[in-house]
Design an enzyme around this catalytic site. Structure first.
Site, PDB file in Angstrom:
ATOM      1  CE  LYS A   1      -4.582   0.844   1.981  1.00  0.00           C
ATOM      2  NZ  LYS A   1      -5.317   0.099   0.975  1.00  0.00           N
TER       3      LYS A   1
ATOM      4  CE  LYS B   1      -8.583   0.126   4.886  1.00  0.00           C
ATOM      5  NZ  LYS B   1      -8.480  -1.148   4.211  1.00  0.00           N
TER       6      LYS B   1
ATOM      7  CG  ASP C   1      -5.509  -2.836   3.651  1.00  0.00           C
ATOM      8  OD1 ASP C   1      -5.006  -2.074   4.508  1.00  0.00           O
ATOM      9  OD2 ASP C   1      -6.325  -2.450   2.793  1.00  0.00           O
TER      10      ASP C   1
ATOM     11  NE  ARG D   1      -6.981  -8.648  -5.787  1.00  0.00           N
ATOM     12  CZ  ARG D   1      -7.075  -7.360  -6.155  1.00  0.00           C
ATOM     13  NH1 ARG D   1      -6.783  -7.000  -7.381  1.00  0.00           N
ATOM     14  NH2 ARG D   1      -7.464  -6.433  -5.291  1.00  0.00           N
TER      15      ARG D   1
ATOM     16  CG  HIS E   1     -11.126 -10.624   1.521  1.00  0.00           C
ATOM     17  ND1 HIS E   1     -11.383  -9.280   1.537  1.00  0.00           N
ATOM     18  CD2 HIS E   1     -11.265 -11.000   0.226  1.00  0.00           C
ATOM     19  CE1 HIS E   1     -11.669  -8.867   0.314  1.00  0.00           C
ATOM     20  NE2 HIS E   1     -11.625  -9.899  -0.501  1.00  0.00           N
TER      21      HIS E   1
ATOM     22  CD  GLU F   1      -7.117  -7.365   2.288  1.00  0.00           C
ATOM     23  OE1 GLU F   1      -7.942  -6.840   3.030  1.00  0.00           O
ATOM     24  OE2 GLU F   1      -6.876  -6.979   1.128  1.00  0.00           O
TER      25      GLU F   1
ATOM     26  CD  GLU G   1     -17.554  -3.180  -7.969  1.00  0.00           C
ATOM     27  OE1 GLU G   1     -18.327  -2.503  -7.290  1.00  0.00           O
ATOM     28  OE2 GLU G   1     -16.358  -3.372  -7.650  1.00  0.00           O
ATOM     29  CG  HIS G   2     -11.273  -1.402  -8.415  1.00  0.00           C
ATOM     30  ND1 HIS G   2     -10.330  -0.659  -9.067  1.00  0.00           N
ATOM     31  CD2 HIS G   2     -11.164  -1.102  -7.098  1.00  0.00           C
ATOM     32  CE1 HIS G   2      -9.664   0.060  -8.172  1.00  0.00           C
ATOM     33  NE2 HIS G   2     -10.146  -0.191  -6.975  1.00  0.00           N
TER      34      HIS G   2
HETATM   35  P1  0O2 Z   1      -7.064  -2.038  -2.554  1.00  0.00           P
HETATM   36  O1  0O2 Z   1      -6.278  -1.012  -3.280  1.00  0.00           O
HETATM   37  O2  0O2 Z   1      -7.808  -2.980  -3.490  1.00  0.00           O
HETATM   38  O3  0O2 Z   1      -6.288  -2.770  -1.527  1.00  0.00           O
HETATM   39  P2  0O2 Z   1     -10.412  -3.352   6.203  1.00  0.00           P
HETATM   40  O4  0O2 Z   1      -9.229  -3.481   5.260  1.00  0.00           O
HETATM   41  O5  0O2 Z   1     -10.728  -4.629   6.896  1.00  0.00           O
HETATM   42  O6  0O2 Z   1     -10.299  -2.210   7.111  1.00  0.00           O
HETATM   43  P3  0O2 Z   1     -12.734  -3.859   4.722  1.00  0.00           P
HETATM   44  O7  0O2 Z   1     -13.550  -3.036   3.764  1.00  0.00           O
HETATM   45  O8  0O2 Z   1     -13.472  -4.513   5.830  1.00  0.00           O
HETATM   46  O9  0O2 Z   1     -11.598  -2.945   5.273  1.00  0.00           O
HETATM   47  O10 0O2 Z   1     -11.941  -4.959   3.942  1.00  0.00           O
HETATM   48  P4  0O2 Z   1     -12.540  -6.118   3.051  1.00  0.00           P
HETATM   49  O11 0O2 Z   1     -14.006  -6.080   3.001  1.00  0.00           O
HETATM   50  O12 0O2 Z   1     -11.916  -7.384   3.576  1.00  0.00           O
HETATM   51  O13 0O2 Z   1     -12.033  -5.784   1.579  1.00  0.00           O
HETATM   52  C1  0O2 Z   1     -11.091  -4.848   1.238  1.00  0.00           C
HETATM   53  C2  0O2 Z   1     -10.523  -5.145  -0.154  1.00  0.00           C
HETATM   54  O14 0O2 Z   1     -11.285  -6.146  -0.834  1.00  0.00           O
HETATM   55  C3  0O2 Z   1     -10.605  -3.928  -1.062  1.00  0.00           C
HETATM   56  O15 0O2 Z   1      -9.432  -3.193  -0.940  1.00  0.00           O
HETATM   57  C4  0O2 Z   1     -10.731  -4.543  -2.451  1.00  0.00           C
HETATM   58  O16 0O2 Z   1      -9.460  -4.944  -2.939  1.00  0.00           O
HETATM   59  C5  0O2 Z   1     -11.556  -5.783  -2.191  1.00  0.00           C
HETATM   60  N1  0O2 Z   1     -12.993  -5.474  -2.272  1.00  0.00           N
HETATM   61  C6  0O2 Z   1     -13.877  -5.457  -1.249  1.00  0.00           C
HETATM   62  N2  0O2 Z   1     -15.100  -5.165  -1.675  1.00  0.00           N
HETATM   63  C7  0O2 Z   1     -15.024  -4.971  -3.007  1.00  0.00           C
HETATM   64  C8  0O2 Z   1     -15.987  -4.648  -4.019  1.00  0.00           C
HETATM   65  O17 0O2 Z   1     -17.154  -4.468  -3.765  1.00  0.00           O
HETATM   66  N3  0O2 Z   1     -15.517  -4.558  -5.308  1.00  0.00           N
HETATM   67  C9  0O2 Z   1     -14.207  -4.755  -5.614  1.00  0.00           C
HETATM   68  N4  0O2 Z   1     -13.837  -4.623  -6.891  1.00  0.00           N
HETATM   69  N5  0O2 Z   1     -13.273  -5.054  -4.671  1.00  0.00           N
HETATM   70  C10 0O2 Z   1     -13.671  -5.164  -3.385  1.00  0.00           C
HETATM   71  P5  0O2 Z   1      -9.452  -1.613  -1.046  1.00  0.00           P
HETATM   72  O18 0O2 Z   1      -9.445  -1.051   0.352  1.00  0.00           O
HETATM   73  O19 0O2 Z   1     -10.559  -1.174  -1.942  1.00  0.00           O
HETATM   74  O20 0O2 Z   1      -8.112  -1.200  -1.710  1.00  0.00           O
END
Ligand code: 0O2
Length: 214
Positions: free
Chosen positions: A49, A57, A77, A82, A125, A144, A159-160
């Site tokens: 990150k 964040k 994270d 991945r 996850h 993570e 979707e992202h």
């Molecule tokens: P990046 O750049 O992808 O790393 P936490 O980290 O626990 O505080 P949260 O939201 O509980 O926050 O984490 P969660 O639900 O385990 O998922 C976080 C990561 O999963 C995201 O990272 C995405 O990579 C992926 N993700 C979760 N939900 C979605 C979604 O709806 N669509 C897509 N495309 N990816 C998702 P970040 O934080 O977005 O950043």
């Protein structure tokens, strides 16, 4: 300057944890290829990150204290791996084998396959604590790990892009269509798994704990 040096030291630590996990995954995949003529892993991606993402964040989580100790305490994270698997059951196979290793500690698990997010996001996850051996001490570093099939990754990537790169807010109707695409990809995953099984793809492989994936 001193703070920058501390940040670089932290980055080196998290980068090392990514390497530890990646090597473990590559070893498992290689073993499966040799023993069972099957690669559970299609490919692996990883990222550290960035500082702007970390600060964004921390702000989003409403954490005022933004020193390195707080960052390390609050964010799990900073190191992200991945794993894109070929088949649905490979996800749980890789999960089980990784978690069973005696130097791995499972800190948290979220199964968005059994319980997909409302928008259709699917994936498994894990937050694993990974030991990193440094010159003076051993550090347990959270990584993570997101484990997905190719179909789950295809959906999540697009979707992202649509969500972050869209010039306009995504209308409700398109959210519903995206969700339908996710449902269709879930059907594809089950179908491909069944075809693989019918062809004897998993014959001889060690059983998994969570074979009851639906
Ligand atoms: P990046 O750049 O992808 O790393 P936490 O980290 O626990 O505080 P949260 O939201 O509980 O926050 O984490 P969660 O639900 O385990 O998922 C976080 C990561 O999963 C995201 O990272 C995405 O990579 C992926 N993700 C979760 N939900 C979605 C979604 O709806 N669509 C897509 N495309 N990816 C998702 P970040 O934080 O977005 O950043």
């Amino acid at each position: 300057m001193e703070k920058m040096q501390d940040f670089l030291v932290m980055q080196q630590l998290y980068r090392s944890a990514i390497r530890e996990i990646t090597t473990k995954l590559e070893i498992l995949d290689d073993e499966f290829r040799v023993r069972y003529a099957h690669n559970p892993i299609h490919h692996i991606e990883s990222r550290l990150k960035s500082l702007p993402s970390i600060l964004e964040k921390m702000q989003r989580k409403g954490i005022r204290d933004q020193d390195l100790a707080a960052i390390r305490r609050e964010l799990t994270d900073i190191a992200g791996v991945r794993v894109i698997c070929n088949y649905l059951h490979d996800i749980y196979r890789i999960r089980d084998l990784l978690v069973a290793q005696d130097d791995m500690c499972l800190q948290r698990e979220k199964d968005y396959i059994k319980a997909p997010k409302e928008n259709g996001y699917r994936g498994l996850h894990l937050i694993l604590l990974v030991p990193v051996f440094l010159s003076a001490e051993k550090e347990l570093v959270p990584v993570e790990i997101q484990i997905r099939t190719i179909a789950m990754d295809f959906w999540a990537s697009l979707e992202h892009q649509l969500r972050y790169k869209a010039w306009h807010e995504v209308p409700q109707e398109l959210h519903a269509r995206l969700k339908r695409c996710s449902d269709a990809s879930a059907v594809l995953d089950l179908e491909m798994q069944d075809i693989f099984d019918q062809l004897g793809g998993t014959d001889g492989m060690p059983p998994q704990d969570q074979e009851q994936v639906q």
